[in-house]
Write a protein that holds these residues in place. Sequence first.
Motif, PDB file in Angstrom:
ATOM      1  N   GLU A  74      37.449 -39.743  11.408  1.00 57.70           N
ATOM      2  CA  GLU A  74      37.103 -40.225  10.185  1.00 57.70           C
ATOM      3  C   GLU A  74      35.955 -41.331   9.997  1.00 57.70           C
ATOM      4  OE1 GLU A  74      38.095 -38.940   7.423  1.00 57.70           O
ATOM      5  OE2 GLU A  74      39.534 -38.016   8.192  1.00 57.70           O
ATOM      6  N   LYS A  75      34.862 -41.228  10.871  1.00 54.13           N
ATOM      7  CA  LYS A  75      33.678 -42.056  11.080  1.00 54.13           C
ATOM      8  C   LYS A  75      32.545 -41.418  10.664  1.00 54.13           C
ATOM      9  CE  LYS A  75      35.284 -45.370  14.610  1.00 54.13           C
ATOM     10  NZ  LYS A  75      34.855 -45.809  16.127  1.00 54.13           N
ATOM     11  N   ILE A  76      31.538 -42.266  10.167  1.00 56.62           N
ATOM     12  CA  ILE A  76      30.181 -41.617   9.596  1.00 56.62           C
ATOM     13  C   ILE A  76      29.617 -40.944  10.816  1.00 56.62           C
ATOM     14  CG2 ILE A  76      28.605 -43.608  10.443  1.00 56.62           C
ATOM     15  CD1 ILE A  76      28.696 -41.728   6.838  1.00 56.62           C
ATOM     16  N   HIS A  77      29.097 -39.656  10.458  1.00 54.96           N
ATOM     17  CA  HIS A  77      28.330 -38.848  11.571  1.00 54.96           C
ATOM     18  C   HIS A  77      26.866 -39.459  11.422  1.00 54.96           C
ATOM     19  CE1 HIS A  77      26.142 -35.406  13.326  1.00 54.96           C
ATOM     20  NE2 HIS A  77      27.279 -34.786  13.392  1.00 54.96           N
ATOM     21  N   HIS A  78      26.307 -40.167  12.447  1.00 52.18           N
ATOM     22  CA  HIS A  78      25.237 -40.913  12.465  1.00 52.18           C
ATOM     23  C   HIS A  78      24.152 -39.949  12.051  1.00 52.18           C
ATOM     24  CE1 HIS A  78      27.017 -44.710  14.500  1.00 52.18           C
ATOM     25  NE2 HIS A  78      27.867 -44.202  13.673  1.00 52.18           N
ATOM     26  N   GLN A  79      23.927 -38.894  13.141  1.00 50.94           N
ATOM     27  CA  GLN A  79      22.904 -37.917  12.800  1.00 50.94           C
ATOM     28  C   GLN A  79      22.775 -37.475  11.311  1.00 50.94           C
ATOM     29  OE1 GLN A  79      20.169 -37.790  14.856  1.00 50.94           O
ATOM     30  NE2 GLN A  79      19.029 -36.674  13.376  1.00 50.94           N
ATOM     31  N   ASN A  80      23.780 -36.996  10.847  1.00 54.75           N
ATOM     32  CA  ASN A  80      23.776 -36.337   9.517  1.00 54.75           C
ATOM     33  C   ASN A  80      23.526 -37.221   8.470  1.00 54.75           C
ATOM     34  OD1 ASN A  80      24.217 -33.996  11.093  1.00 54.75           O
ATOM     35  ND2 ASN A  80      26.354 -33.720  10.072  1.00 54.75           N
ATOM     36  N   ALA A  81      24.046 -38.645   8.630  1.00 52.15           N
ATOM     37  CA  ALA A  81      23.787 -39.789   7.583  1.00 52.15           C
ATOM     38  C   ALA A  81      22.282 -40.307   7.662  1.00 52.15           C
ATOM     39  CB  ALA A  81      24.519 -40.873   8.127  1.00 52.15           C
ATOM     40  N   HIS A  82      21.735 -40.066   8.969  1.00 48.82           N
ATOM     41  CA  HIS A  82      20.409 -40.383   9.056  1.00 48.82           C
ATOM     42  C   HIS A  82      19.479 -39.432   8.436  1.00 48.82           C
ATOM     43  CE1 HIS A  82      16.503 -40.899  11.014  1.00 48.82           C
ATOM     44  NE2 HIS A  82      16.838 -42.263  11.289  1.00 48.82           N
ATOM     45  N   GLU A  83      19.648 -38.066   8.745  1.00 47.54           N
ATOM     46  CA  GLU A  83      18.950 -36.999   8.025  1.00 47.54           C
ATOM     47  C   GLU A  83      19.306 -37.060   6.395  1.00 47.54           C
ATOM     48  OE1 GLU A  83      16.690 -35.124   9.546  1.00 47.54           O
ATOM     49  OE2 GLU A  83      17.242 -36.344  11.181  1.00 47.54           O
ATOM     50  N   PHE A  84      20.398 -37.411   5.968  1.00 47.76           N
ATOM     51  CA  PHE A  84      20.804 -37.377   4.666  1.00 47.76           C
ATOM     52  C   PHE A  84      20.010 -38.723   3.657  1.00 47.76           C
ATOM     53  CE2 PHE A  84      23.389 -38.910   1.086  1.00 47.76           C
ATOM     54  CZ  PHE A  84      23.614 -37.686   0.247  1.00 47.76           C
ATOM     55  N   ALA A  85      19.801 -39.576   4.535  1.00 49.19           N
ATOM     56  CA  ALA A  85      18.971 -40.546   4.004  1.00 49.19           C
ATOM     57  C   ALA A  85      17.603 -40.208   3.755  1.00 49.19           C
ATOM     58  CB  ALA A  85      19.068 -41.742   4.763  1.00 49.19           C
ATOM     59  N   LYS A  86      17.126 -39.685   5.027  1.00 57.64           N
ATOM     60  CA  LYS A  86      15.543 -39.194   5.024  1.00 57.64           C
ATOM     61  C   LYS A  86      15.284 -38.185   4.170  1.00 57.64           C
ATOM     62  CE  LYS A  86      13.098 -38.933   8.449  1.00 57.64           C
ATOM     63  NZ  LYS A  86      12.660 -38.763  10.121  1.00 57.64           N
ATOM     64  N   ALA A  87      16.096 -37.261   3.814  1.00 57.24           N
ATOM     65  CA  ALA A  87      16.277 -36.269   2.849  1.00 57.24           C
ATOM     66  C   ALA A  87      15.848 -36.626   1.208  1.00 57.24           C
ATOM     67  CB  ALA A  87      17.460 -35.088   2.783  1.00 57.24           C
ATOM     68  N   HIS A  88      16.421 -37.866   1.118  1.00 53.28           N
ATOM     69  CA  HIS A  88      16.472 -38.421  -0.297  1.00 53.28           C
ATOM     70  C   HIS A  88      15.603 -39.631  -0.345  1.00 53.28           C
ATOM     71  CE1 HIS A  88      19.744 -36.177  -0.103  1.00 53.28           C
ATOM     72  NE2 HIS A  88      19.855 -35.939  -1.413  1.00 53.28           N
ATOM     73  N   GLY A  89      14.340 -39.724   0.284  1.00 51.53           N
ATOM     74  CA  GLY A  89      13.324 -40.743   0.507  1.00 51.53           C
ATOM     75  C   GLY A  89      13.226 -41.725   1.185  1.00 51.53           C
TER      76      GLY A  89
END
Length: 150
Positions: A74-89
């Motif tokens: 139940e921890k944040i997936h660092h790579q996916n979170a990083h990509e999610f942020a980049k995909a939104h600006g």
Amino acid sequence: MLIIVNSSAEVMKKLSITFAKEVDVCQKELNVGDNIMQEMQNFWREEYDLVHRDTGCMILCMASKHNLLVIADEKIHHQNAHEFAKAHGADDEMATQLVNILHDCEKQYPPQDDVCLRSLAVAKCFRTKIHSLKWAPSMEELLAEIMTEM
């Protein structure tokens, strides 16, 4: 060459809008009441106290819908979170900073039996840190944009 730079609050608004797109699905899945939906709508209001365990469950549900969690712990997936942020600006630096903030908040609240309460604590920590950076999106703009997308 034209380079468009988004302000941090603008990026956080885009992230929040995309993240919130799963709110209806999670509301139905978890069968949460209006009080939880009220907390979700007021998430970025600094003066609004997030107190309900089910709000943490909603955040976990929405994060999982966006593939932002490592389900096993139940921890944040660092790579996916990083990509999610980049995909939104977010640029690379901001995306890294957002992931680091989340990671620091997770470290403050070690795993416990109740993953929803932990998620709520981590979310409150994240919100506080984003406010301290003056990155929190305007709730009025956020709600207006969410309403126009419905």
